[in-house]
Design an enzyme around this catalytic site. Structure first.
Site, PDB file in Angstrom:
ATOM      1  N   GLU A   1      85.272  74.974 -78.206  1.00 57.30           N
ATOM      2  CA  GLU A   1      83.968  75.176 -77.574  1.00 57.30           C
ATOM      3  C   GLU A   1      83.110  76.006 -78.519  1.00 57.30           C
ATOM      4  O   GLU A   1      83.553  77.056 -78.987  1.00 57.30           O
ATOM      5  CB  GLU A   1      84.084  75.955 -76.267  1.00 57.30           C
TER       6      GLU A   1
ATOM      7  N   ASP B   1      77.822  85.652 -70.038  1.00 52.43           N
ATOM      8  CA  ASP B   1      78.569  86.224 -71.155  1.00 52.43           C
ATOM      9  C   ASP B   1      78.812  87.715 -70.992  1.00 52.43           C
ATOM     10  O   ASP B   1      77.912  88.472 -70.620  1.00 52.43           O
ATOM     11  CB  ASP B   1      77.818  85.994 -72.472  1.00 52.43           C
TER      12      ASP B   1
END
Length: 268
Positions: free
Chosen positions: A50, A61
């Site tokens: 990824e 995140d």
């Protein structure tokens, strides 16, 4: 069209393993090193890569990944670099490369243009953490036209109706969120992940890979006993930050060792 991501997961299963999916921010710490890091990830045992293009408002995140993406931006990363990185990586490895991206980046670039350039670069598809299938008609149409995989996220709080929709719309695998919250290492994975995988299978999910909070080989081993694969991000980014490409390779080998299944009959 045959999904390269599904094929990679099936190949791992044929070897008696769960799949190892490794995440890295695209362009971290710079474009050249990012390419070498992704190739090293593949060579050290990742079944699927990824790559996450930096974004100014990364709602999912954790701090480690946020800092890495800010470093990439400070070092001059531009969206066109994403496709350069993917092109370079896919000429050096057959491991499929997915892009994990916030939807605004795709929309600003142009959905069809993005899909076409991703195909041309050798990319395998998109993971879209902030768009749901019912809001993703343009992307679903583009992915069907180009044969790109579309990986949607399922959370422990998702309703049965939504899980049904996610399973029906996803290809490659369903990104199974282990626990609510942002990415990052955790000392103990939420048991809700196991229940969520069971719910996804009940709705016909062929592949469910668990991510968020996985940071060591023991946790990888625990996940692949009930899921199709384990997704690791923060720990890999930290290894690259602190130990360079060599440190990343060492950790990837260590984590990949945890993918051998302890209970093969659990997938019968």
């Amino acid at each position: 069209m045959t999904s390269r991501v599904s094929a990679a997961i099936d190949a791992a299963h044929a070897e008696g393993r769960g799949a190892f999916v490794g995440y890295l921010p695209a362009g971290f710490p710079d474009v050249a090193t990012s390419i070498e890091a992704a190739v090293a990830l593949a060579e050290a045992g990742a079944d699927v890569i990824e790559l996450g293009p930096p974004y100014s408002d990364p709602v999912m995140d954790g701090l480690v990944i946020q800092e890495a993406t800010q470093t990439a931006l400070a070092n001059g990363f531009r969206m066109r670099d994403l496709f350069t990185i993917i092109r370079e990586v896919t000429t050096r490895t057959e491991v499929p490369v997915l892009v994990m991206t916030y939807w605004n980046l795709v929309e600003q670039y142009g959905v069809d243009r993005y899909a076409d350039e991703l195909v041309a670069a050798g990319g395998a598809g998109l993971i879209t953490p902030d768009i749901t299938p019912d809001a993703g008609a343009a992307w679903i149409a583009a992915s069907e036209r180009t044969g790109l995989d579309r990986v949607f996220l399922a959370a422990p709080t998702s309703s049965d109706e939504r899980l049904q929709m996610i399973v029906a719309a996803s290809t490659g695998f369903v990104y199974t969120v282990s626990t609510m919250g942002i990415t990052g290492e955790r000392t103990q994975l939420d048991a809700a992940a196991r229940t969520l995988v069971e719910r996804l299978r009940a709705f016909g999910a062929q592949h469910a890979c668990v991510g968020i909070g996985i940071s060591n080989a023991e946790q990888v081993a625990g996940v692949v006993d009930y899921a199709d694969g384990a997704i690791v991000g923060t720990a890999l980014v930290k290894a690259l930050r602190d130990g360079g490409v060599e440190g990343l390779s060492d950790l990837t080998r260590e984590l990949s060792a945890g993918t051998t299944r302890r209970a093969l009959d659990s997938f019968a």
